[in-house]
Each structure stands twice: as structure tokens, then as C-alpha cells.
Design a protein around this motif. Sequence first.
Motif: not given
Length: 292
Positions: A46-57, A80-83, A90-98, A100-104
Motif C-alpha cells: 500500500r505504501k509503495s502504491v501510494t508513493i507511486s500515485d503521489k509521484a505521478q501527480i 528542479i529535481l536536484p534542488a 535538509i528539511m526532512f531527512g534521507n528517507e523523504a529524499q528517497r 522524491v527520487l521516485k518522481i519521473p
Amino acid sequence: MTSPTIPNMLIPSHASTKYWDRICVVVQQSCFRLLKNQEVQATCFRKSVTISDKAQIASYKVAELIALKQKPHDIAESLILPACLEIVKIMFGNEAQRDVLKIPVSDDTIKRRIIDMLGFIENAVTAKLSTKNFALQIDESTDISGKAQLIGFIRFVDDTEIKNQFLFCKELIGHATGEDIFNSVSSYLEEWKLSWENCAGICTDGAPAMRGSIKGFCSRVKAINSNIVSTHCFLHRESLISKSLPSNLKSVLEQVVHMTGTICNNKKRVYCLKLRTELNFSSQTLLKDIKP
């Protein structure tokens, strides 16, 4: 051998022994472990599907911003993506950064997103126009590669609001004659099941291909619907007039253009001008109200 038959086999041989309770505990623990693993897997899914949907949006949102700002498609992947990665780290940590990397946001992905959004807009606009009258603004121009591009805007009434929408941009195949323009616009209207009978007006420039009395685009349209009102775009008329102005009037026009450009290029000046205009309007309204 199914699981219900296991206890039946164990009962005769172990029911009277001290190991039966231990076997039941082991079986029970195994069942609980299997159920827990299933829950963990379902949660991860469910988490992976939710992240995938949010990444598409998020990908569509980035593509929309790039299209609105008219920036190159590769700016998403190069800037945009590197920024975003640095900010999120910096704001949320490495997990949140990972996440963001899933956004195509590759060049081709952004291109597909923009084309998809154009299709969504076309579907929404043409669905509203199926039974409504509309007006068209058509213009033909040449891009940097020397190809003729036909641009169309549409105006219609939606409930009680007049809406202006970009309709299409198509490459003209041919010599950009009135017939070529008419065929291109007609094919687009037929594709989206729109009729010339619902067209109330057409606005074009004064080029012969547009306004020619015999073979022009407007003449061909009026041959289908004689009630269509064709107008010459006032911006094109002003541009034509400005080229033949007397020297004294031309100097005044140049000063006005210079002042307008100076104000519009500075946000602070634009804000001050708006504020002053609002204050003048408010003071005039107040004076009218206190007059005996």
C-alpha cells in the motif's frame, strides 16, 4: 497433505506426551508469524502504491509549471529535481529524499505529460462545446525552422462566464493558402465533432489568405455558414496604423511604449502604479459621495 490433517496425525502419537503443548505453541507461533508477514507485505505494498500515485501527480505538476513558464523540458531533471532533493534532505531527512527520487521527470516524460494535459484540456473544452455557440481566433505564423504553424483560440460562454481557451497549434502542410488553412481547421473541428453551424464569429489578421474575398479562409467558412461574423483583429490594425503614423504622432507613441516598458519591467513600479490608480479611484468615488 493439508494443514488440518497434521493435528489429527499428531494427536494419537503425542497426545499423552509432554511434547504436545510445545508442538501446539510452535504451530500457533508459526501461524502468527505468517499473518504478521502478510500484514507487513500488505502495508509495504500500500505504501509503495501510494508513493507511486503521489509521484505521478507530482510529475504532472512539474510538467504543468514547465509548460506555463515556457521552459525547456530538461530543466526538470537538470535543475528542479536536484534542488528539490537538497531541500527535502535538509528539511526532512534521507528517507523523504528517497521518495522524491521516485518522481519521473526525464525529458521524454515531461513531454508526454504535457501532451497528456493538452489532450485532457481538449476533451474538457470540446465536451462543453458540443451544443454551444463559439467564436474562433485564427492566426498563421512561421517558426524558427521556417515551418508554417496555425494557432487557434476559442471563446465561448460557460454558464454565465465568458471563457477564452487555447484550442490548437498545428503545422500547415502546403503553402499556407486560404484553402490549406480552411482544411486544417475543418479537420480539427470534425475530429472533435464540432460544427461550423455553431460558430458565431471568426477573428483573423488582414492577410489575403485569411480575408481574401474569393479564396480566403473567411470566405470559405461563410460559404458553409453565412451567419458567421468575421472581424479584423484590432491589434493587427493598430500595428498597421503605427507603421504609417506622422512623425509627431510616432514620437508620442514611442514615448508611451518606452514608459510602459519601463514600468512593466519593474514589479515595484507596477505595484505603485496599481496602488496609485486604486487610491485615485477611491478618492474620486469618495468625493462624489460627499457632494451635496
